[in-house]
Design a protein around this motif. Structure first.
Motif, mmCIF file in Angstrom:
data_model
loop_
_atom_site.group_PDB
_atom_site.id
_atom_site.type_symbol
_atom_site.label_atom_id
_atom_site.label_comp_id
_atom_site.label_asym_id
_atom_site.label_seq_id
_atom_site.Cartn_x
_atom_site.Cartn_y
_atom_site.Cartn_z
ATOM 1 N N TYR A 139 0.837 -1.202 0.000
ATOM 2 C CA TYR A 139 0.000 0.000 0.000
ATOM 3 C C TYR A 139 0.872 1.252 0.000
ATOM 4 C CZ TYR A 139 -3.851 3.136 1.203
ATOM 5 O OH TYR A 139 -4.779 4.143 1.190
ATOM 6 N N MET A 140 1.882 1.293 0.887
ATOM 7 C CA MET A 140 2.688 2.509 1.044
ATOM 8 C C MET A 140 3.575 2.772 -0.164
ATOM 9 S SD MET A 140 1.831 4.190 3.653
ATOM 10 C CE MET A 140 3.093 5.418 3.331
ATOM 11 N N ASN A 141 4.029 1.728 -0.850
ATOM 12 C CA ASN A 141 4.881 1.934 -2.026
ATOM 13 C C ASN A 141 4.176 2.748 -3.107
ATOM 14 O OD1 ASN A 141 7.196 0.690 -1.108
ATOM 15 N ND2 ASN A 141 6.694 -1.306 -1.982
ATOM 16 N N ILE A 142 2.870 2.551 -3.217
ATOM 17 C CA ILE A 142 2.092 3.317 -4.200
ATOM 18 C C ILE A 142 1.611 4.636 -3.603
ATOM 19 C CG2 ILE A 142 -0.015 3.325 -5.599
ATOM 20 C CD1 ILE A 142 0.355 0.336 -6.000
ATOM 21 N N TYR A 143 1.141 4.604 -2.361
ATOM 22 C CA TYR A 143 0.642 5.825 -1.719
ATOM 23 C C TYR A 143 1.728 6.897 -1.665
ATOM 24 C CZ TYR A 143 -1.478 8.929 1.740
ATOM 25 O OH TYR A 143 -1.989 10.022 2.375
ATOM 26 N N ALA A 144 2.979 6.484 -1.413
ATOM 27 C CA ALA A 144 4.079 7.439 -1.289
ATOM 28 C C ALA A 144 4.274 8.250 -2.559
ATOM 29 C CB ALA A 144 5.372 6.704 -0.933
ATOM 30 N N ILE A 145 4.029 7.627 -3.715
ATOM 31 C CA ILE A 145 4.192 8.328 -4.991
ATOM 32 C C ILE A 145 3.213 9.494 -5.104
ATOM 33 C CG2 ILE A 145 4.056 8.045 -7.505
ATOM 34 C CD1 ILE A 145 4.891 5.124 -7.074
ATOM 35 N N GLY A 146 2.076 9.371 -4.448
ATOM 36 C CA GLY A 146 1.071 10.430 -4.501
ATOM 37 C C GLY A 146 1.179 11.448 -3.384
ATOM 38 N N THR A 147 2.305 11.448 -2.649
ATOM 39 C CA THR A 147 2.475 12.385 -1.532
ATOM 40 C C THR A 147 2.276 13.833 -1.969
ATOM 41 O OG1 THR A 147 4.004 10.887 -0.394
ATOM 42 C CG2 THR A 147 4.078 13.204 0.227
ATOM 43 N N VAL A 148 2.795 14.183 -3.129
ATOM 44 C CA VAL A 148 2.686 15.566 -3.600
ATOM 45 C C VAL A 148 1.231 15.973 -3.796
ATOM 46 C CG1 VAL A 148 2.899 14.931 -6.047
ATOM 47 C CG2 VAL A 148 3.540 17.238 -5.287
ATOM 48 N N PHE A 149 0.391 15.042 -4.236
ATOM 49 C CA PHE A 149 -1.029 15.366 -4.430
ATOM 50 C C PHE A 149 -1.726 15.587 -3.088
ATOM 51 C CE2 PHE A 149 -0.270 12.443 -8.209
ATOM 52 C CZ PHE A 149 -0.012 13.497 -9.075
ATOM 53 N N VAL A 150 -1.372 14.769 -2.087
ATOM 54 C CA VAL A 150 -1.943 14.943 -0.753
ATOM 55 C C VAL A 150 -1.541 16.296 -0.187
ATOM 56 C CG1 VAL A 150 -2.001 14.042 1.603
ATOM 57 C CG2 VAL A 150 -1.940 12.457 -0.327
ATOM 58 N N GLN A 151 -0.245 16.618 -0.295
ATOM 59 C CA GLN A 151 0.259 17.884 0.232
ATOM 60 C C GLN A 151 -0.453 19.086 -0.396
ATOM 61 O OE1 GLN A 151 3.158 18.776 2.406
ATOM 62 N NE2 GLN A 151 2.626 16.780 3.196
ATOM 63 N N LEU A 152 -0.528 19.099 -1.704
ATOM 64 C CA LEU A 152 -1.092 20.265 -2.392
ATOM 65 C C LEU A 152 -2.612 20.338 -2.240
ATOM 66 C CD1 LEU A 152 1.025 20.356 -5.675
ATOM 67 C CD2 LEU A 152 1.309 21.707 -3.598
ATOM 68 N N THR A 153 -3.292 19.196 -2.247
ATOM 69 C CA THR A 153 -4.751 19.210 -2.108
ATOM 70 C C THR A 153 -5.159 19.761 -0.753
ATOM 71 O OG1 THR A 153 -5.029 17.334 -3.604
ATOM 72 C CG2 THR A 153 -6.844 17.814 -2.106
ATOM 73 N N ARG A 196 -2.904 -2.945 -3.535
ATOM 74 C CA ARG A 196 -2.274 -2.001 -4.459
ATOM 75 C C ARG A 196 -3.337 -1.196 -5.217
ATOM 76 N NH1 ARG A 196 0.960 -6.520 -4.577
ATOM 77 N NH2 ARG A 196 3.191 -6.157 -4.140
ATOM 78 N N GLY A 197 -4.441 -1.844 -5.536
ATOM 79 C CA GLY A 197 -5.534 -1.156 -6.216
ATOM 80 C C GLY A 197 -6.142 -0.072 -5.351
ATOM 81 N N ALA A 198 -6.259 -0.366 -4.049
ATOM 82 C CA ALA A 198 -6.798 0.640 -3.131
ATOM 83 C C ALA A 198 -5.878 1.849 -3.062
ATOM 84 C CB ALA A 198 -6.966 0.027 -1.739
ATOM 85 N N ALA A 199 -4.569 1.608 -3.012
ATOM 86 C CA ALA A 199 -3.608 2.708 -2.966
ATOM 87 C C ALA A 199 -3.629 3.517 -4.259
ATOM 88 C CB ALA A 199 -2.200 2.162 -2.717
ATOM 89 N N LEU A 200 -3.705 2.808 -5.404
ATOM 90 C CA LEU A 200 -3.734 3.498 -6.687
ATOM 91 C C LEU A 200 -4.992 4.347 -6.823
ATOM 92 C CD1 LEU A 200 -2.422 3.982 -9.418
ATOM 93 C CD2 LEU A 200 -3.573 1.927 -10.281
ATOM 94 N N ALA A 201 -6.122 3.832 -6.367
ATOM 95 C CA ALA A 201 -7.374 4.594 -6.400
ATOM 96 C C ALA A 201 -7.246 5.863 -5.566
ATOM 97 C CB ALA A 201 -8.525 3.730 -5.887
ATOM 98 N N THR A 202 -6.591 5.746 -4.414
ATOM 99 C CA THR A 202 -6.395 6.907 -3.549
ATOM 100 C C THR A 202 -5.516 7.954 -4.223
ATOM 101 O OG1 THR A 202 -6.655 5.574 -1.540
ATOM 102 C CG2 THR A 202 -5.493 7.680 -1.318
ATOM 103 N N VAL A 203 -4.426 7.521 -4.855
ATOM 104 C CA VAL A 203 -3.507 8.452 -5.514
ATOM 105 C C VAL A 203 -4.205 9.185 -6.660
ATOM 106 C CG1 VAL A 203 -1.435 8.604 -6.945
ATOM 107 C CG2 VAL A 203 -1.414 7.211 -4.871
ATOM 108 N N ILE A 204 -4.941 8.440 -7.489
ATOM 109 C CA ILE A 204 -5.646 9.069 -8.618
ATOM 110 C C ILE A 204 -6.706 10.045 -8.112
ATOM 111 C CG2 ILE A 204 -7.199 8.632 -10.566
ATOM 112 C CD1 ILE A 204 -5.735 5.981 -10.995
ATOM 113 N N SER A 205 -7.417 9.667 -7.063
ATOM 114 C CA SER A 205 -8.451 10.535 -6.494
ATOM 115 C C SER A 205 -7.849 11.823 -5.956
ATOM 116 C CB SER A 205 -9.194 9.794 -5.372
ATOM 117 O OG SER A 205 -9.790 8.604 -5.855
ATOM 118 N N GLN A 206 -6.713 11.702 -5.248
ATOM 119 C CA GLN A 206 -6.042 12.895 -4.733
ATOM 120 C C GLN A 206 -5.528 13.767 -5.875
ATOM 121 O OE1 GLN A 206 -5.981 14.079 -1.830
ATOM 122 N NE2 GLN A 206 -6.293 12.441 -0.352
ATOM 123 N N ALA A 207 -5.076 13.139 -6.968
ATOM 124 C CA ALA A 207 -4.594 13.903 -8.125
ATOM 125 C C ALA A 207 -5.725 14.717 -8.746
ATOM 126 C CB ALA A 207 -3.984 12.962 -9.158
#
Length: 463
Positions: A139-153, A196-207
């Motif tokens: 989960y974290m390996n994918i979620y970490a890639i979306g850190t910038v989206f979490v920060q900016l959102t 991994r799908g749950a993490a990817l969904a979270t990253v795309i949603s935050q983006a």
């Protein structure tokens, strides 16, 4: 209303608080639904749902720390931007926005590799086992890639709300929540990606939420625009924002420490049942805190703007209304929990044993919930007035000076040691609210007096 840059200083206080608080409370509730639905999907993964849910659950302290850095960078900047708007200094307000934006990019650049390289070590420290660690790492390996989206959102959305665009801020959260709810079953089940799908969904949603927020801040409807010329870091702009955001950083990042302290003590004295009950208690606490935070976030722009505009009567009126609304909600929820604890427990489990245990624990753990309206109102007002020292002081007092020591001290004075661990929360809350109230009384009077003194000085200069 949104076309008038001065509406925070002219509209009736009650009307303003309704217009700003209702969307922010809704945004908090949507965000809570976001997290709950995510866990429901993961928990229903065939054959491995329980282990997957536990593994992802251990990721929460790391995710909370990412959010804490967001607060450090932007939650302090947003009230200062509101104050500059009140002073009609839109140049400084936009410089604050631009500086916080750049800082969040820097923090994302640091946090992303740290989470990717050391997430396994962090997760093992936070309680992952051999059975659950791989789910957490995946989960974290994918979620970490979306850190910038979490920060900016989260960070930039604070500046949208600070301008009084509460509905737009709510839509920022809603876009991500709806996208996540739709994408979760597609990635988790239809594509067979599991955790991994749950993490990817979270990253795309935050983006998607991030794109919405940034497009608004560079568009024609915003009062404060994100401009390249304001992205050069300036000490005089950034440091006051960071000092004000430090209290929120301490409050959010310390939650992971407190969670470890509670769970360790409860496991020692009450076993897995007590730890399971603690999960429910913290979930019910979210029902209490998120709406209170939403009401406070709705009031913050009003207080900050009018403090900057040197209008003490509107600052006083906004605080009084914030206090009344917060106390009404806190007392109402406290009465319901004390009278009907079982339905709250049953929301999260169907185990009769756990429900029976949690009923008693809820009444103890949230015994001082009725005081939370005072605590939250004072804390948000400290931040709204730019009083960084007081804001940091009350945060440190409740979490580190009172709560953590009490978790370990109280069991030595009671025969029911498990109940004593739960009792640490209301005891800490009582003394924290008492301390905060006294400090607020003097600091608020000082802030109002400073407005009047500055207005008197201006009059004398004009004569």
């Amino acid at each position: 209303m949104q076309d008038n840059k001065n509406f925070l200083g002219t509209e009736p206080i009650g009307k303003l608080l309704r217009q700003l608080a209702i969307p922010t409370v809704a945004a908090q509730l949507i965000n809570m639904l976001y997290n709950i639905v995510d866990r429901i999907y993961i928990g229903h993964i065939r054959d491995v749902g329980a282990m997957a849910l536990t593994g992802v659950g251990v990721c929460m302290p790391l995710i909370m720390i990412v959010s804490a850095f967001t607060a450090f960078a932007a939650v302090g900047g947003a009230p200062r931007a509101s104050m500059y708007m009140g002073k009609k200094d839109y140049e400084s307000a936009e410089r604050t926005l631009g500086n916080c934006f750049v800082l969040q990019l820097i923090l994302s650049a640091v946090l992303t590799p740290v989470l990717l390289i050391w997430n396994r070590d962090f997760l093992l420290t936070f309680g992952a086992s051999e059975n659950t660690i791989e789910y957490g790492v995946a989960y974290m390996n994918i979620y970490a890639i979306g850190t910038v989206f979490v920060q900016l959102t989260l960070g930039m959305n604070a500046f949208i709300t600070a301008q009084g665009f509460a509905k737009t801020g709510m839509l920022s959260v809603l876009i991500g929540a709806v996208a996540n709810i739709i994408l979760d079953p597609i990635f988790i089940f239809a594509l067979g990606m599991g955790v991994r799908g749950a993490a990817l969904a979270t990253v795309i949603s935050q983006a998607l939420s991030c794109a919405w927020v940034l497009l608004f801040l560079v568009g024609p409807k915003t009062n404060l625009r994100l401009r390249v010329r304001h992205m050069r870091l300036a000490r005089g702009i950034l440091l006051p924002s960071l000092s004000l955001g430090l209290a929120n950083f301490i409050m959010q990042s310390s939650e992971s420490i407190i969670s470890v302290c509670f769970n360790a003590s409860l496991l020692r004295y009450g076993g897995d049942l007590a730890v399971g009950a603690m999960t429910i208690l913290t979930s019910v606490m979210m029902f209490a805190m998120l709406p209170l935070q939403g009401i406070g976030q709705g009031a913050q722009p009003i207080i900050s703007y009018n403090f900057g505009a040197r209008n003490p009567e509107r600052v006083r009126a906004a605080f009084r209304l914030l206090l009344k609304a917060s106390m009404f909600y806190a007392v109402l929820l406290w009465v319901l929990i004390q009278l009907f604890p079982a339905p709250f427990a049953a929301l999260f489990t169907n185990s009769p044993e756990l429900i029976a245990f949690t009923k008693k624990a809820l009444r103890i753990y949230l015994a001082c919930l009725f005081l939370f309206g005072i605590q939250c109102s004072c804390q948000i007002t400290f931040a709204a007035l730019g009083n960084a020292k007081a804001s940091i002081t009350v945060a440190v007092m409740r979490k580190f000076v009172l709560l953590i020591p009490l978790i370990y001290i109280l069991p030595h004075f009671f025969s029911d040691k498990t109940a004593a661990v739960y009792l640490a929360e209301p005891v800490a809350d009582f003394f924290a609210v008492s301390f905060t109230s006294v400090l607020f009384y003097f600091q608020f009077r000082k802030a109002v007096r400073s407005i009047r003194d500055s207005k008197t000085a201006d009059v004398q200069e004009s004569l």
